[in-house]
Design a protein around this motif. Sequence first.
Motif, PDB file in Angstrom:
ATOM      1  N   TYR A  35      -6.385  -5.731   4.868  1.00  0.00           N
ATOM      2  CA  TYR A  35      -5.239  -5.508   5.551  1.00  0.00           C
ATOM      3  C   TYR A  35      -5.442  -5.728   6.987  1.00  0.00           C
ATOM      4  O   TYR A  35      -6.417  -5.448   7.480  1.00  0.00           O
ATOM      5  CB  TYR A  35      -4.765  -4.147   5.335  1.00  0.00           C
ATOM      6  CG  TYR A  35      -4.116  -3.678   3.969  1.00  0.00           C
ATOM      7  CD1 TYR A  35      -5.163  -3.590   2.769  1.00  0.00           C
ATOM      8  CD2 TYR A  35      -2.937  -3.890   3.488  1.00  0.00           C
ATOM      9  CE1 TYR A  35      -4.528  -3.361   1.499  1.00  0.00           C
ATOM     10  CE2 TYR A  35      -2.493  -3.727   2.106  1.00  0.00           C
ATOM     11  CZ  TYR A  35      -3.220  -3.329   1.053  1.00  0.00           C
ATOM     12  OH  TYR A  35      -2.872  -3.063  -0.144  1.00  0.00           O
ATOM     13  N   GLN A  37      -3.849  -4.240  10.578  1.00  0.00           N
ATOM     14  CA  GLN A  37      -3.044  -3.034  11.019  1.00  0.00           C
ATOM     15  C   GLN A  37      -2.831  -3.241  12.372  1.00  0.00           C
ATOM     16  O   GLN A  37      -3.888  -3.113  13.485  1.00  0.00           O
ATOM     17  CB  GLN A  37      -3.495  -1.582  10.591  1.00  0.00           C
ATOM     18  CG  GLN A  37      -2.297  -0.658  11.219  1.00  0.00           C
ATOM     19  CD  GLN A  37      -3.079   0.789  10.575  1.00  0.00           C
ATOM     20  OE1 GLN A  37      -3.969   1.038  10.326  1.00  0.00           O
ATOM     21  NE2 GLN A  37      -2.019   1.662  10.565  1.00  0.00           N
ATOM     22  N   GLY A  40       0.530   0.863  16.050  1.00  0.00           N
ATOM     23  CA  GLY A  40       2.042   1.352  15.950  1.00  0.00           C
ATOM     24  C   GLY A  40       2.384   0.919  14.579  1.00  0.00           C
ATOM     25  O   GLY A  40       3.809   1.400  14.293  1.00  0.00           O
ATOM     26  N   GLN A  41       1.769   0.341  13.719  1.00  0.00           N
ATOM     27  CA  GLN A  41       2.380  -0.533  12.760  1.00  0.00           C
ATOM     28  C   GLN A  41       1.495  -0.078  11.310  1.00  0.00           C
ATOM     29  O   GLN A  41       0.498   0.373  11.600  1.00  0.00           O
ATOM     30  CB  GLN A  41       2.312  -1.901  12.689  1.00  0.00           C
ATOM     31  CG  GLN A  41       3.153  -2.367  13.732  1.00  0.00           C
ATOM     32  CD  GLN A  41       4.589  -2.092  13.839  1.00  0.00           C
ATOM     33  OE1 GLN A  41       5.240  -2.285  12.692  1.00  0.00           O
ATOM     34  NE2 GLN A  41       5.258  -1.731  14.967  1.00  0.00           N
ATOM     35  N   GLY A  42       2.159  -0.168  10.254  1.00  0.00           N
ATOM     36  CA  GLY A  42       1.793   0.105   9.156  1.00  0.00           C
ATOM     37  C   GLY A  42       0.800  -1.185   8.779  1.00  0.00           C
ATOM     38  O   GLY A  42       0.951  -2.165   9.184  1.00  0.00           O
ATOM     39  N   PRO A  43      -0.375  -0.849   7.728  1.00  0.00           N
ATOM     40  CA  PRO A  43      -0.974  -2.205   7.506  1.00  0.00           C
ATOM     41  C   PRO A  43      -0.404  -3.219   6.777  1.00  0.00           C
ATOM     42  O   PRO A  43       0.534  -2.785   5.991  1.00  0.00           O
ATOM     43  CB  PRO A  43      -1.961  -1.442   6.278  1.00  0.00           C
ATOM     44  CG  PRO A  43      -2.259   0.127   6.867  1.00  0.00           C
ATOM     45  CD  PRO A  43      -0.655   0.251   7.344  1.00  0.00           C
ATOM     46  N   PHE A  45      -0.750  -6.701   4.304  1.00  0.00           N
ATOM     47  CA  PHE A  45      -1.290  -7.007   3.258  1.00  0.00           C
ATOM     48  C   PHE A  45      -1.879  -8.780   3.641  1.00  0.00           C
ATOM     49  O   PHE A  45      -1.044  -9.420   3.683  1.00  0.00           O
ATOM     50  CB  PHE A  45      -0.814  -7.145   1.745  1.00  0.00           C
ATOM     51  CG  PHE A  45      -1.467  -7.648   0.759  1.00  0.00           C
ATOM     52  CD1 PHE A  45      -1.296  -8.946   0.153  1.00  0.00           C
ATOM     53  CD2 PHE A  45      -2.798  -7.143   0.137  1.00  0.00           C
ATOM     54  CE1 PHE A  45      -1.850  -9.547  -0.807  1.00  0.00           C
ATOM     55  CE2 PHE A  45      -3.284  -7.619  -0.976  1.00  0.00           C
ATOM     56  CZ  PHE A  45      -2.914  -9.012  -1.433  1.00  0.00           C
ATOM     57  N   LEU A  88      -6.638  -3.662  13.911  1.00  0.00           N
ATOM     58  CA  LEU A  88      -7.641  -3.053  13.022  1.00  0.00           C
ATOM     59  C   LEU A  88      -7.442  -3.665  11.799  1.00  0.00           C
ATOM     60  O   LEU A  88      -6.315  -3.531  11.100  1.00  0.00           O
ATOM     61  CB  LEU A  88      -7.147  -1.401  12.880  1.00  0.00           C
ATOM     62  CG  LEU A  88      -8.164  -0.551  12.348  1.00  0.00           C
ATOM     63  CD1 LEU A  88      -9.568  -0.285  12.852  1.00  0.00           C
ATOM     64  CD2 LEU A  88      -7.397   0.785  11.773  1.00  0.00           C
ATOM     65  N   LEU A  90      -8.475  -3.568   7.896  1.00  0.00           N
ATOM     66  CA  LEU A  90      -8.980  -2.610   6.849  1.00  0.00           C
ATOM     67  C   LEU A  90      -9.237  -3.258   5.522  1.00  0.00           C
ATOM     68  O   LEU A  90      -8.570  -4.098   5.312  1.00  0.00           O
ATOM     69  CB  LEU A  90      -7.846  -1.540   6.638  1.00  0.00           C
ATOM     70  CG  LEU A  90      -7.476  -0.596   7.755  1.00  0.00           C
ATOM     71  CD1 LEU A  90      -6.051  -0.234   7.868  1.00  0.00           C
ATOM     72  CD2 LEU A  90      -8.442   0.379   8.133  1.00  0.00           C
ATOM     73  N   PHE A 104      -9.448   3.393   1.405  1.00  0.00           N
ATOM     74  CA  PHE A 104      -9.631   2.539   2.396  1.00  0.00           C
ATOM     75  C   PHE A 104     -10.935   2.860   3.200  1.00  0.00           C
ATOM     76  O   PHE A 104     -11.463   4.061   2.910  1.00  0.00           O
ATOM     77  CB  PHE A 104      -8.488   2.622   3.343  1.00  0.00           C
ATOM     78  CG  PHE A 104      -7.248   1.915   2.992  1.00  0.00           C
ATOM     79  CD1 PHE A 104      -6.489   2.517   2.232  1.00  0.00           C
ATOM     80  CD2 PHE A 104      -7.013   0.703   3.325  1.00  0.00           C
ATOM     81  CE1 PHE A 104      -5.073   1.906   1.811  1.00  0.00           C
ATOM     82  CE2 PHE A 104      -5.571   0.154   3.411  1.00  0.00           C
ATOM     83  CZ  PHE A 104      -4.873   0.706   2.436  1.00  0.00           C
ATOM     84  N   GLY A 105     -11.754   1.825   3.813  1.00  0.00           N
ATOM     85  CA  GLY A 105     -12.679   2.009   4.619  1.00  0.00           C
ATOM     86  C   GLY A 105     -12.324   2.401   6.187  1.00  0.00           C
ATOM     87  O   GLY A 105     -10.951   2.459   6.230  1.00  0.00           O
ATOM     88  N   PRO A 106     -13.072   2.602   7.084  1.00  0.00           N
ATOM     89  CA  PRO A 106     -12.656   3.016   8.325  1.00  0.00           C
ATOM     90  C   PRO A 106     -11.978   2.035   9.303  1.00  0.00           C
ATOM     91  O   PRO A 106     -11.453   2.444  10.112  1.00  0.00           O
ATOM     92  CB  PRO A 106     -13.942   3.630   8.917  1.00  0.00           C
ATOM     93  CG  PRO A 106     -14.851   2.780   8.286  1.00  0.00           C
ATOM     94  CD  PRO A 106     -14.316   2.679   6.828  1.00  0.00           C
ATOM     95  N   ARG A 109     -12.263  -2.655  14.162  1.00  0.00           N
ATOM     96  CA  ARG A 109     -11.213  -3.086  15.322  1.00  0.00           C
ATOM     97  C   ARG A 109     -11.671  -4.220  15.970  1.00  0.00           C
ATOM     98  O   ARG A 109     -12.629  -4.264  16.710  1.00  0.00           O
ATOM     99  CB  ARG A 109     -11.383  -1.724  16.462  1.00  0.00           C
ATOM    100  CG  ARG A 109     -10.039  -2.030  17.433  1.00  0.00           C
ATOM    101  CD  ARG A 109      -9.744  -0.628  18.257  1.00  0.00           C
ATOM    102  NE  ARG A 109      -9.296   0.319  17.035  1.00  0.00           N
ATOM    103  CZ  ARG A 109      -8.065   0.421  16.621  1.00  0.00           C
ATOM    104  NH1 ARG A 109      -7.303  -0.579  16.882  1.00  0.00           N
ATOM    105  NH2 ARG A 109      -7.703   1.231  15.925  1.00  0.00           N
TER     106      ARG A 109
ATOM    107  N   GLY B  43      -9.526   4.800   8.527  1.00  0.00           N
ATOM    108  CA  GLY B  43      -8.680   4.067   7.530  1.00  0.00           C
ATOM    109  C   GLY B  43      -7.591   5.187   7.043  1.00  0.00           C
ATOM    110  O   GLY B  43      -7.874   6.143   6.875  1.00  0.00           O
ATOM    111  N   PHE B 100       3.784  -1.661   3.559  1.00  0.00           N
ATOM    112  CA  PHE B 100       3.526  -0.244   4.278  1.00  0.00           C
ATOM    113  C   PHE B 100       4.928  -0.157   5.137  1.00  0.00           C
ATOM    114  O   PHE B 100       5.457  -1.223   5.494  1.00  0.00           O
ATOM    115  CB  PHE B 100       2.330  -0.272   4.900  1.00  0.00           C
ATOM    116  CG  PHE B 100       1.043   0.463   4.130  1.00  0.00           C
ATOM    117  CD1 PHE B 100       0.667  -0.770   3.456  1.00  0.00           C
ATOM    118  CD2 PHE B 100       0.617   1.437   4.147  1.00  0.00           C
ATOM    119  CE1 PHE B 100      -0.570  -0.232   2.733  1.00  0.00           C
ATOM    120  CE2 PHE B 100      -0.366   2.064   3.242  1.00  0.00           C
ATOM    121  CZ  PHE B 100      -0.967   1.065   2.674  1.00  0.00           C
ATOM    122  N   GLY B 101       5.415   1.058   5.496  1.00  0.00           N
ATOM    123  CA  GLY B 101       6.042   1.340   6.641  1.00  0.00           C
ATOM    124  C   GLY B 101       5.414   1.640   7.831  1.00  0.00           C
ATOM    125  O   GLY B 101       4.141   1.436   7.646  1.00  0.00           O
TER     126      GLY B 101
END
Lengths: 113, 110
Positions: A35, A37, A40-43, A45, A88, A90, A104-106, A109, B43, B100-101
């Motif tokens: 993913y 990211q 300020g947004q969601g991941p 795909f 980021l 993921l 999920f992993g960390p 960045r 994450g 995702f949102g």
Amino acid sequence: DAGVTQSPTHLIKTRGQQVTLRCSPKSGHDTVSWYQQAPGQGPQFIFQYYEEEERQRGNFPDRFSGHQFPNYSSELNVNALLLGDSALYLCASSLEGLWETQYFGPGTRLLVL
Amino acid sequence: EDQVTQSPEALRLQEGESSSLNCSYTVSGLRGLFWYRQDPGKGPEFLFTLYSAGEEKEKERLKATLTKKESFLHITAPKPEDSATYLCAVQRNNNNDMRFGAGTRLTVKP
């Protein structure tokens, strides 16, 4: 039990370069998803790998490619980097047949200058 | 096209002040709705999966509910350590990606 691990944690590249990000899934997991990211947004795909094949792909250009190895670890490659690729990244792993729980992993960045 | 909208974008609560986060979704054939918690620079951490309208799940101070159009994450008597971004995601039947949102950024003040 080690969870999902990713490397490197941070990376700085310049426009036009290529980058490879790595992911080791949680022990026993055989499916890896990537993913992106943005702040300020969601991941979002990118794609999913299972049995060393790309099983599904999101709405990303073919500059984004990946690979899964026999030990289920995975790489994400991005060619011809753009400033907008800064985000980021993921990795998430799951077990085929137990799709409802992704770990999920960390993240890595990536900053593109 | 699948859509997930979370509200509010940000929420500030006093410790002990209960509230709810909303996730509105449109998806053709819901396989599952997911809630994750994400701390800064980390994450997402899995919280719940809900499968059908009317379902509820609880974990400590969190309770997730699902209707045909939205899901709520109720936080009862929150503590400062509950401060995080809460993400909602949906997955369609016969599909492997998750939509995702943008998340709700929760801050709980002591």
